[in-house]
Design a protein around this motif. Structure first.
Motif, PDB file in Angstrom:
ATOM      1  N   VAL A   1      -1.577  -7.235  -3.728  1.00 36.46           N
ATOM      2  CA  VAL A   1      -1.121  -8.341  -2.875  1.00 36.46           C
ATOM      3  C   VAL A   1      -2.353  -9.169  -2.533  1.00 36.46           C
ATOM      4  CG1 VAL A   1      -0.131  -8.909  -0.625  1.00 36.46           C
ATOM      5  CG2 VAL A   1       0.848  -7.052  -2.000  1.00 36.46           C
TER       6      VAL A   1
ATOM      7  N   ARG B   1      -4.652  15.822  -1.692  1.00 37.98           N
ATOM      8  CA  ARG B   1      -4.220  14.540  -1.134  1.00 37.98           C
ATOM      9  C   ARG B   1      -3.567  13.618  -2.182  1.00 37.98           C
ATOM     10  NH1 ARG B   1      -5.626  10.502   2.787  1.00 37.98           N
ATOM     11  NH2 ARG B   1      -4.121   8.910   2.194  1.00 37.98           N
TER      12      ARG B   1
ATOM     13  N   PRO C   1       0.042   7.287   2.705  1.00 38.52           N
ATOM     14  CA  PRO C   1       1.076   7.991   3.485  1.00 38.52           C
ATOM     15  C   PRO C   1       1.879   7.054   4.395  1.00 38.52           C
ATOM     16  CG  PRO C   1      -1.055   9.099   3.658  1.00 38.52           C
ATOM     17  CD  PRO C   1      -1.305   7.850   2.893  1.00 38.52           C
ATOM     18  N   GLY C   2       1.191   6.082   5.002  1.00 40.28           N
ATOM     19  CA  GLY C   2       1.884   5.163   5.911  1.00 40.28           C
ATOM     20  C   GLY C   2       2.884   4.284   5.170  1.00 40.28           C
TER      21      GLY C   2
ATOM     22  N   GLY D   1      -5.917  10.818  10.073  1.00 40.52           N
ATOM     23  CA  GLY D   1      -5.012   9.675  10.166  1.00 40.52           C
ATOM     24  C   GLY D   1      -3.776   9.788   9.302  1.00 40.52           C
ATOM     25  N   VAL D   2      -3.707  10.831   8.450  1.00 38.76           N
ATOM     26  CA  VAL D   2      -2.572  10.945   7.523  1.00 38.76           C
ATOM     27  C   VAL D   2      -1.265  11.126   8.307  1.00 38.76           C
ATOM     28  CG1 VAL D   2      -1.514  12.412   5.756  1.00 38.76           C
ATOM     29  CG2 VAL D   2      -3.934  11.832   5.601  1.00 38.76           C
TER      30      VAL D   2
ATOM     31  N   ASP E   1      -3.729   3.327   9.130  1.00 38.44           N
ATOM     32  CA  ASP E   1      -5.112   2.878   9.345  1.00 38.44           C
ATOM     33  C   ASP E   1      -5.183   1.370   9.564  1.00 38.44           C
ATOM     34  OD1 ASP E   1      -6.021   5.448   9.034  1.00 38.44           O
ATOM     35  OD2 ASP E   1      -7.402   5.000   7.380  1.00 38.44           O
TER      36      ASP E   1
ATOM     37  N   ALA F   1       0.391  -1.795   5.134  1.00 42.14           N
ATOM     38  CA  ALA F   1       0.018  -0.368   5.161  1.00 42.14           C
ATOM     39  C   ALA F   1      -1.153  -0.215   4.210  1.00 42.14           C
ATOM     40  CB  ALA F   1       1.198   0.499   4.741  1.00 42.14           C
TER      41      ALA F   1
ATOM     42  N   GLY G   1       0.814  -1.218   0.000  1.00 42.96           N
ATOM     43  CA  GLY G   1       0.000   0.000   0.000  1.00 42.96           C
ATOM     44  C   GLY G   1       0.844   1.264   0.000  1.00 42.96           C
TER      45      GLY G   1
ATOM     46  N   CYS H   1     -10.636  11.821   1.131  1.00 44.41           N
ATOM     47  CA  CYS H   1     -10.034  12.503   2.286  1.00 44.41           C
ATOM     48  C   CYS H   1     -10.553  13.931   2.373  1.00 44.41           C
ATOM     49  CB  CYS H   1      -8.511  12.531   2.083  1.00 44.41           C
ATOM     50  SG  CYS H   1      -7.604  13.155   3.507  1.00 44.41           S
ATOM     51  N   GLY H   2     -10.663  14.450   3.606  1.00 42.76           N
ATOM     52  CA  GLY H   2     -11.034  15.855   3.811  1.00 42.76           C
ATOM     53  C   GLY H   2      -9.897  16.799   3.461  1.00 42.76           C
ATOM     54  N   GLU H   3      -8.682  16.266   3.441  1.00 38.08           N
ATOM     55  CA  GLU H   3      -7.470  16.970   3.002  1.00 38.08           C
ATOM     56  C   GLU H   3      -6.987  18.046   3.974  1.00 38.08           C
ATOM     57  OE1 GLU H   3      -9.083  17.776  -1.072  1.00 38.08           O
ATOM     58  OE2 GLU H   3      -7.410  16.521  -1.704  1.00 38.08           O
ATOM     59  N   GLY H   4      -7.339  17.873   5.256  1.00 37.38           N
ATOM     60  CA  GLY H   4      -6.796  18.789   6.262  1.00 37.38           C
ATOM     61  C   GLY H   4      -5.710  18.073   7.065  1.00 37.38           C
TER      62      GLY H   4
ATOM     63  N   GLU I   1       1.542  -1.038  -4.796  1.00 33.12           N
ATOM     64  CA  GLU I   1       0.262  -0.327  -4.729  1.00 33.12           C
ATOM     65  C   GLU I   1      -0.685  -0.923  -5.764  1.00 33.12           C
ATOM     66  OE1 GLU I   1      -1.421   2.021  -2.898  1.00 33.12           O
ATOM     67  OE2 GLU I   1      -2.983   1.608  -4.385  1.00 33.12           O
ATOM     68  N   LYS I   2      -1.898  -1.253  -5.321  1.00 26.13           N
ATOM     69  CA  LYS I   2      -2.823  -1.900  -6.260  1.00 26.13           C
ATOM     70  C   LYS I   2      -3.401  -0.922  -7.276  1.00 26.13           C
ATOM     71  CE  LYS I   2      -6.947  -1.763  -3.294  1.00 26.13           C
ATOM     72  NZ  LYS I   2      -7.897  -2.546  -2.523  1.00 26.13           N
ATOM     73  N   ARG I   3      -3.497   0.360  -6.893  1.00 24.60           N
ATOM     74  CA  ARG I   3      -4.061   1.322  -7.842  1.00 24.60           C
ATOM     75  C   ARG I   3      -3.018   1.640  -8.924  1.00 24.60           C
ATOM     76  NH1 ARG I   3      -6.956   5.810  -4.073  1.00 24.60           N
ATOM     77  NH2 ARG I   3      -5.311   5.459  -2.561  1.00 24.60           N
TER      78      ARG I   3
HETATM   79  C1  LIG Z   1     -14.072  10.768   3.974  1.00 25.87           C
HETATM   80  C2  LIG Z   1     -12.730  10.758   4.699  1.00 25.87           C
HETATM   81  C3  LIG Z   1     -12.137  11.956   5.052  1.00 25.87           C
HETATM   82  C4  LIG Z   1     -10.896  11.970   5.711  1.00 25.87           C
HETATM   83  N1  LIG Z   1     -10.303  13.174   5.993  1.00 25.87           N
HETATM   84  C5  LIG Z   1      -9.089  13.210   6.586  1.00 25.87           C
HETATM   85  C6  LIG Z   1      -8.427  14.456   6.813  1.00 25.87           C
HETATM   86  O1  LIG Z   1      -8.939  15.531   6.483  1.00 25.87           O
HETATM   87  N2  LIG Z   1      -7.199  14.449   7.397  1.00 25.87           N
HETATM   88  C7  LIG Z   1      -6.588  13.279   7.768  1.00 25.87           C
HETATM   89  O2  LIG Z   1      -5.467  13.332   8.322  1.00 25.87           O
HETATM   90  N3  LIG Z   1      -7.181  12.084   7.558  1.00 25.87           N
HETATM   91  C8  LIG Z   1      -8.404  12.015   6.962  1.00 25.87           C
HETATM   92  N4  LIG Z   1      -9.003  10.800   6.722  1.00 25.87           N
HETATM   93  C9  LIG Z   1      -8.303   9.573   7.139  1.00 25.87           C
HETATM   94  C10 LIG Z   1      -7.126   9.296   6.203  1.00 25.87           C
HETATM   95  O3  LIG Z   1      -7.568   9.260   4.866  1.00 25.87           O
HETATM   96  C11 LIG Z   1      -6.438   7.976   6.596  1.00 25.87           C
HETATM   97  O4  LIG Z   1      -6.205   7.972   7.986  1.00 25.87           O
HETATM   98  C12 LIG Z   1      -5.101   7.807   5.849  1.00 25.87           C
HETATM   99  O5  LIG Z   1      -5.333   7.669   4.472  1.00 25.87           O
HETATM  100  C13 LIG Z   1      -4.339   6.589   6.373  1.00 25.87           C
HETATM  101  O6  LIG Z   1      -3.195   6.362   5.576  1.00 25.87           O
HETATM  102  P1  LIG Z   1      -2.677   4.874   5.313  1.00 25.87           P
HETATM  103  O7  LIG Z   1      -1.413   5.004   4.563  1.00 25.87           O
HETATM  104  O8  LIG Z   1      -2.691   4.109   6.578  1.00 25.87           O
HETATM  105  O9  LIG Z   1      -3.797   4.187   4.409  1.00 25.87           O
HETATM  106  P2  LIG Z   1      -4.375   4.603   2.997  1.00 25.87           P
HETATM  107  O10 LIG Z   1      -4.160   6.023   2.714  1.00 25.87           O
HETATM  108  O11 LIG Z   1      -5.770   4.094   2.972  1.00 25.87           O
HETATM  109  O12 LIG Z   1      -3.493   3.778   1.961  1.00 25.87           O
HETATM  110  C14 LIG Z   1      -3.636   2.387   1.794  1.00 25.87           C
HETATM  111  C15 LIG Z   1      -3.170   2.038   0.394  1.00 25.87           C
HETATM  112  O13 LIG Z   1      -3.057   0.631   0.292  1.00 25.87           O
HETATM  113  C16 LIG Z   1      -3.512   0.240  -0.992  1.00 25.87           C
HETATM  114  N5  LIG Z   1      -3.885  -1.174  -0.883  1.00 25.87           N
HETATM  115  C17 LIG Z   1      -4.892  -1.711  -0.131  1.00 25.87           C
HETATM  116  N6  LIG Z   1      -4.908  -3.042  -0.242  1.00 25.87           N
HETATM  117  C18 LIG Z   1      -3.884  -3.374  -1.075  1.00 25.87           C
HETATM  118  C19 LIG Z   1      -3.397  -4.624  -1.584  1.00 25.87           C
HETATM  119  N7  LIG Z   1      -3.966  -5.795  -1.240  1.00 25.87           N
HETATM  120  N8  LIG Z   1      -2.344  -4.608  -2.432  1.00 25.87           N
HETATM  121  C20 LIG Z   1      -1.753  -3.423  -2.784  1.00 25.87           C
HETATM  122  N9  LIG Z   1      -2.188  -2.220  -2.345  1.00 25.87           N
HETATM  123  C21 LIG Z   1      -3.226  -2.191  -1.490  1.00 25.87           C
HETATM  124  C22 LIG Z   1      -4.686   1.184  -1.249  1.00 25.87           C
HETATM  125  O14 LIG Z   1      -4.985   1.274  -2.632  1.00 25.87           O
HETATM  126  C23 LIG Z   1      -4.144   2.494  -0.685  1.00 25.87           C
HETATM  127  O15 LIG Z   1      -3.451   3.253  -1.639  1.00 25.87           O
HETATM  128  C24 LIG Z   1     -10.245  10.747   6.063  1.00 25.87           C
HETATM  129  C25 LIG Z   1     -10.860   9.526   5.709  1.00 25.87           C
HETATM  130  C26 LIG Z   1     -12.079   9.521   5.039  1.00 25.87           C
HETATM  131  C27 LIG Z   1     -12.710   8.199   4.656  1.00 25.87           C
END
Ligand SMILES: Cc1cc2nc3c(=O)[nH]c(=O)nc-3n(C[C@H](O)[C@H](O)[C@H](O)COP(=O)(O)OP(=O)(O)OC[C@H]3O[C@@H](n4cnc5c(N)ncnc54)[C@H](O)[C@@H]3O)c2cc1C
Length: 394
Positions: free
Chosen positions: A122, A98, A12-13, A293-294, A281, A155, A9, A43-46, A32-34
């Motif tokens: 994956v 974002r 950001p994480g 959560g970013v 997340d 991640a 994934g 995301c709200g992007e704050g 990354e699957k996308r």
């Molecule tokens: C509507 C909404 C609004 C939000 N607003 C905010 C905000 O304003 N500020 C903020 O800080 N947080 C916000 N968040 C939360 C924030 O988006 C997450 O906390 C953050 O994206 C977590 O990052 P991450 O890297 O853990 O996971 P993600 O950003 O979800 O990244 C996971 C990645 O893994 C990839 N993936 C998943 N499964 C697989 C697989 N099997 N194989 C390969 N790739 C895979 C996905 O495509 C994705 O790119 C919001 C969430 C939502 C739903």
């Protein structure tokens, strides 16, 4: 082993983990699957840029949409409190693009030596006895193959499968699920210097945010505890009513709608095992009050990358070695996450009138520290009866 670590994934994480793992000497593959990193945006992007600064992310580039001066918080009856960014200890200080931030973080990982592959899903883990030792993948042409490594990093976000495959306890209570819906509104005429939070009328535990990208564009969304609504359509009704009642938003044109679930639970009890760790997340490192959560994903990614570098030096990816990640990230943010979790649990039960009083009191006496602890200190002095209502749990 094909790699020292495979990171699943490129959010950001994942990108931050890959960056610091590679920087610390691990042969790193980020999957990354996308097809395009960060697209589509959900995301709200704050975000609060100070967390990014702490992990050496340069605060420049086309991913920054708007730097705000602070936040305005409105209670259900309209009492308002302004918090300037200088002492905004929580989540918002900047509104971002974002998709571009995610791409920027992946590029930083690449610059530090990580290999990044998109369009690769994956599909499962590889095992060597009790230890995870790699991943099964499927590329965009449907071709399946296997990659071996010392440690797999899950991640993979809110709907993480890596934790479940690795038999880590990833269950989540339905009461901790928040439904989110957001409109991107344009053609507005708003003050772009402040993010806004409205504690919604008529529904305990719901709040509405406005994160302005400019004076004519803002992300306006609602988060609502799923246990508080009778059907998912109710969340939309609440947001639509709010926009209708606020002239500066009702004039806007909606150009994008996003919806999704956010887990507002406490962090997982166990985030590491032999040959596997969970970040962001996937480890439920999300702030239960703000839903942000970013930054947390980036902070834990830095810790993960460091520990993976160390494990690579000693070739030790055992349960004990990975446990160090579990201990280290908790030092960075566990207290903060638990405080927010307990506060969120209690706040969903507090009567709107008490919230009106809390916001008014904070506005009257001034806010030195807008954290849960800071708010409790003000209440202890000015409204001990409300503290008795909400404070015991916290
Ligand atoms: C509507 C909404 C609004 C939000 N607003 C905010 C905000 O304003 N500020 C903020 O800080 N947080 C916000 N968040 C939360 C924030 O988006 C997450 O906390 C953050 O994206 C977590 O990052 P991450 O890297 O853990 O996971 P993600 O950003 O979800 O990244 C996971 C990645 O893994 C990839 N993936 C998943 N499964 C697989 C697989 N099997 N194989 C390969 N790739 C895979 C996905 O495509 C994705 O790119 C919001 C969430 C939502 C739903």
């Amino acid at each position: 082993m094909d790699y020292d670590t495979v990171v699943v994934g490129a959010g950001p994480g994942g990108s931050t983990t890959a960056r610091f793992a590679a920087r610390n000497g691990a042969r790193t593959l980020l999957l990354e699957k996308r097809e395009e990193i960060g697209v589509p945006v959900r995301c709200g992007e704050g975000i609060a840029p100070r967390w990014l600064e702490m992990i050496d992310v340069p605060l420049e580039g086309d991913w920054i949409a708007n730097r705000v001066r602070g936040a305005k918080i409105y209670s259900p009856n309209g009492n308002s409190l302004t918090i300037e960014d200088d002492n905004l200890g929580t989540e918002v200080g900047m509104v971002i693009h974002r998709d571009k931030l995610d791409q920027f973080l992946a590029k930083l990982a690449e610059d530090d030596g990580a290999e990044v592959r998109t369009g690769v899903t994956v599909t499962d883990l590889l095992w060597n006895g009790e230890d995870v030792c790699g991943v099964k993948i499927r590329d965009s042409n449907g071709k399946e193959s296997e990659i071996t490594c010392g440690v797999v990093v899950g991640a993979d976000g809110f709907e993480s499968q890596v934790g479940r495959w690795a038999n880590l306890p990833t269950h989540r209570k339905p009461a901790d699920m928040c439904g989110a819906l957001q409109y991107t509104l344009i053609d507005l005429d708003i003050d772009p210097e402040y993010c806004e939070f409205y504690l919604a009328k008529g529904s305990k535990g719901a709040y509405i945010w406005s994160f302005p990208k400019s004076s004519d564009e803002s992300n306006v969304g609602i988060g609502c505890m799923v246990s508080r609504v009778k059907n998912p359509g109710e969340i939309k009704v609440l947001l639509d009513q709010f926009i209708e009642n606020h002239e500066h938003f009702s004039k806007g044109k909606c150009v994008d709608i996003q919806g999704g679930g956010v887990s507002l639970s406490e962090p997982l009890e166990k985030t590491a095992g032999a040959g596997v760790i969970l970040v962001g997340d996937a480890a439920r490192q999300i702030d239960s009050i703000t839903g942000g959560g970013v930054a947390n994903a980036c902070l834990s990614g830095e810790v993960a990358g460091r520990i993976i570098g160390k494990a690579t030096e000693t070739r030790d990816y055992s349960k004990e070695a990975m446990q160090e990640y579990d201990m280290e990230w908790r030092k960075v943010m566990e207290d903060r996450l638990y405080h927010s979790y307990l506060a969120k649990t209690k706040l969903t039960e507090v009567e709107p009138e008490s919230i009106d009083t809390v916001v008014k009191t904070m506005a009257d006496v001034g806010v030195e520290e807008p954290t849960v602890a800071g708010i409790l200190a003000v209440l202890e002095k000015h409204h001990p009866e409300i503290l008795a209502e909400i404070g015991d749990l916290i």
